[in-house]
Design a protein around this motif. Structure first.
Motif, PDB file in Angstrom:
ATOM      1  N   ARG A 112     -12.983   4.179  -8.604  1.00  0.00           N
ATOM      2  CA  ARG A 112     -11.887   4.319  -7.305  1.00  0.00           C
ATOM      3  C   ARG A 112     -11.412   4.613  -7.172  1.00  0.00           C
ATOM      4  O   ARG A 112     -10.489   4.723  -7.820  1.00  0.00           O
ATOM      5  CB  ARG A 112     -12.277   2.408  -7.064  1.00  0.00           C
ATOM      6  CG  ARG A 112     -13.221   1.523  -7.180  1.00  0.00           C
ATOM      7  CD  ARG A 112     -14.426   2.284  -6.582  1.00  0.00           C
ATOM      8  NE  ARG A 112     -14.103   2.499  -4.258  1.00  0.00           N
ATOM      9  CZ  ARG A 112     -13.887   1.267  -3.775  1.00  0.00           C
ATOM     10  NH1 ARG A 112     -14.789   0.574  -3.860  1.00  0.00           N
ATOM     11  NH2 ARG A 112     -13.527   1.252  -2.587  1.00  0.00           N
ATOM     12  N   ALA A 113     -11.023   5.465  -6.012  1.00  0.00           N
ATOM     13  CA  ALA A 113      -9.398   6.599  -6.329  1.00  0.00           C
ATOM     14  C   ALA A 113      -7.903   5.285  -6.164  1.00  0.00           C
ATOM     15  O   ALA A 113      -8.124   4.290  -5.538  1.00  0.00           O
ATOM     16  CB  ALA A 113      -9.562   6.923  -4.874  1.00  0.00           C
ATOM     17  N   ALA A 114      -7.203   6.371  -6.423  1.00  0.00           N
ATOM     18  CA  ALA A 114      -6.171   4.892  -6.859  1.00  0.00           C
ATOM     19  C   ALA A 114      -4.963   4.929  -5.784  1.00  0.00           C
ATOM     20  O   ALA A 114      -4.697   4.239  -5.773  1.00  0.00           O
ATOM     21  CB  ALA A 114      -4.946   5.961  -8.481  1.00  0.00           C
ATOM     22  N   ASP A 115      -5.405   6.247  -5.184  1.00  0.00           N
ATOM     23  CA  ASP A 115      -4.761   5.502  -3.375  1.00  0.00           C
ATOM     24  C   ASP A 115      -5.564   5.819  -2.453  1.00  0.00           C
ATOM     25  O   ASP A 115      -6.664   6.296  -3.024  1.00  0.00           O
ATOM     26  CB  ASP A 115      -4.148   7.312  -3.780  1.00  0.00           C
ATOM     27  CG  ASP A 115      -3.044   7.788  -2.569  1.00  0.00           C
ATOM     28  OD1 ASP A 115      -3.052   6.475  -1.354  1.00  0.00           O
ATOM     29  OD2 ASP A 115      -2.207   8.048  -2.498  1.00  0.00           O
ATOM     30  N   ALA A 116      -6.063   4.205  -1.752  1.00  0.00           N
ATOM     31  CA  ALA A 116      -6.047   4.596  -0.400  1.00  0.00           C
ATOM     32  C   ALA A 116      -6.258   5.492   0.223  1.00  0.00           C
ATOM     33  O   ALA A 116      -7.522   6.407   0.644  1.00  0.00           O
ATOM     34  CB  ALA A 116      -5.819   3.468   0.407  1.00  0.00           C
ATOM     35  N   ALA A 117      -5.912   6.407   1.477  1.00  0.00           N
ATOM     36  CA  ALA A 117      -5.742   7.999   0.960  1.00  0.00           C
ATOM     37  C   ALA A 117      -6.772   9.122   0.139  1.00  0.00           C
ATOM     38  O   ALA A 117      -7.297   9.513   1.116  1.00  0.00           O
ATOM     39  CB  ALA A 117      -3.946   8.802   1.290  1.00  0.00           C
ATOM     40  N   VAL A 118      -6.266   8.823  -0.886  1.00  0.00           N
ATOM     41  CA  VAL A 118      -7.256  10.185  -1.286  1.00  0.00           C
ATOM     42  C   VAL A 118      -9.013   9.363  -1.383  1.00  0.00           C
ATOM     43  O   VAL A 118      -9.829  10.216  -1.367  1.00  0.00           O
ATOM     44  CB  VAL A 118      -6.876   9.802  -3.377  1.00  0.00           C
ATOM     45  CG1 VAL A 118      -7.829  10.547  -3.594  1.00  0.00           C
ATOM     46  CG2 VAL A 118      -5.501  10.789  -3.106  1.00  0.00           C
ATOM     47  N   GLU A 119      -9.140   8.116  -1.998  1.00  0.00           N
ATOM     48  CA  GLU A 119     -10.384   7.477  -1.441  1.00  0.00           C
ATOM     49  C   GLU A 119     -11.663   8.108  -0.030  1.00  0.00           C
ATOM     50  O   GLU A 119     -12.264   8.134   0.331  1.00  0.00           O
ATOM     51  CB  GLU A 119     -10.743   6.329  -1.475  1.00  0.00           C
ATOM     52  CG  GLU A 119     -11.870   5.272  -1.036  1.00  0.00           C
ATOM     53  CD  GLU A 119     -12.355   4.161  -1.806  1.00  0.00           C
ATOM     54  OE1 GLU A 119     -13.238   3.771  -1.439  1.00  0.00           O
ATOM     55  OE2 GLU A 119     -11.540   3.531  -2.805  1.00  0.00           O
ATOM     56  N   GLU A 120     -10.793   7.986   1.257  1.00  0.00           N
ATOM     57  CA  GLU A 120     -11.112   7.398   2.899  1.00  0.00           C
ATOM     58  C   GLU A 120     -10.801   9.382   2.597  1.00  0.00           C
ATOM     59  O   GLU A 120     -11.598   9.622   3.414  1.00  0.00           O
ATOM     60  CB  GLU A 120      -9.872   7.120   3.737  1.00  0.00           C
ATOM     61  CG  GLU A 120      -9.887   5.302   2.989  1.00  0.00           C
ATOM     62  CD  GLU A 120     -10.777   4.442   3.538  1.00  0.00           C
ATOM     63  OE1 GLU A 120     -12.183   5.508   3.784  1.00  0.00           O
ATOM     64  OE2 GLU A 120     -11.081   3.495   3.033  1.00  0.00           O
ATOM     65  N   GLY A 121      -9.392  10.147   2.653  1.00  0.00           N
ATOM     66  CA  GLY A 121      -9.541  11.647   2.625  1.00  0.00           C
ATOM     67  C   GLY A 121     -10.750  12.690   1.689  1.00  0.00           C
ATOM     68  O   GLY A 121     -11.387  13.043   2.435  1.00  0.00           O
TER      69      GLY A 121
END
Length: 175
Positions: free
Chosen positions: A98-107
Motif C-alpha cells: 500500500r502506498a506510504a502516503d494517502a496522496a500517492v495511493e489516491e493519486g
C-alpha cells in the motif's frame, strides 16, 4: 448505470484499459451497483463516495479485493471513472504494498481514472478529466498531480515498480 447488465456491457473495456496501463489484477473482482446508503457516510471533504473497494488482509503485505461497490444511477462516464479508480485500490492491495502516503495511493488511482476517461473521449469525460487535474483536494488533487509528474519524469513502468516495491514514488534513492 442501472443494473448488472449495464455493468457487464462496459466493465471489460475498463478492465482492459487498466491492464494496458499495467494495473492488471490477478484475481477478478466483482463490481456491483448499490444504493448510495451502502457506500457509507460523507467523506472528510463533504462529498459522498461513488465507489468503494472491499479488501481483506491476506498477510502482512497483501490484501485481496473482494468486491467493488459503485453507486447505482451514475452516468456511464462517471461509472468508468469510479470503477477505474477502485481497481487501482485493488491492484495496490494485490501488489503487497500500500502506498506510504494517502496522496500517492489516491493519486495513482486517479491516474487510472484519468486514462480511462481520456480513452472515452466524450465531452463529459473531458470535463471529468479536467476536474481530476484541477481538484484542489490535498489528497486526491495534489496526489494526482504528484503521480502524473512522476510518470512524466520517470515513465509509468518505473512509477508502478517504485510504488509496488517501496510504497512511494521514484526519487533519488530509487534506481
Amino acid at each position: 448505470m442501472e443494473d448488472q447488465d449495464d455493468v457487464r456491457r462496459v466493465l471489460p473495456d475498463i478492465r482492459r484499459t487498466a491492464a494496458d496501463l499495467g494495473f492488471a489484477l490477478r484475481n477478478r473482482v466483482k463490481v456491483s451497483l448499490v444504493h448510495p446508503s451502502e457506500l457509507g457516510e460523507l467523506g472528510p471533504t463533504g462529498a459522498r463516495a461513488y465507489g468503494l473497494t472491499e479488501l481483506i488482509v491476506v498477510d502482512d503485505r497483501t490484501a485481496q479485493a473482494t468486491a467493488v461497490r459503485v453507486m447505482r444511477g451514475l452516468p456511464a462516464d462517471l461509472f468508468h471513472r469510479t470503477v477505474a479508480h477502485e481497481l487501482g485500490h485493488a491492484w495496490l492491495g494485490e501488489t503487497g504494498r500500500r502506498a506510504a502516503d494517502a496522496a500517492v495511493e489516491e493519486g495513482l488511482c486517479e491516474l487510472i481514472s484519468y486514462a480511462c476517461l481520456k480513452k472515452l473521449g466524450t465531452p463529459f469525460a473531458r470535463s471529468l478529466r479536467d476536474a481530476i487535474v484541477n481538484n484542489p483536494d490535498p489528497v486526491y488533487g495534489d496526489g494526482f498531480r504528484r503521480v502524473h509528474a512522476a510518470v512524466r519524469a520517470h515513465g509509468l513502468a518505473r512509477v508502478l515498480t517504485a510504488v509496488s516495491t517501496t510504497g512511494d514514488l521514484p526519487g533519488a534513492g530509487f534506481p
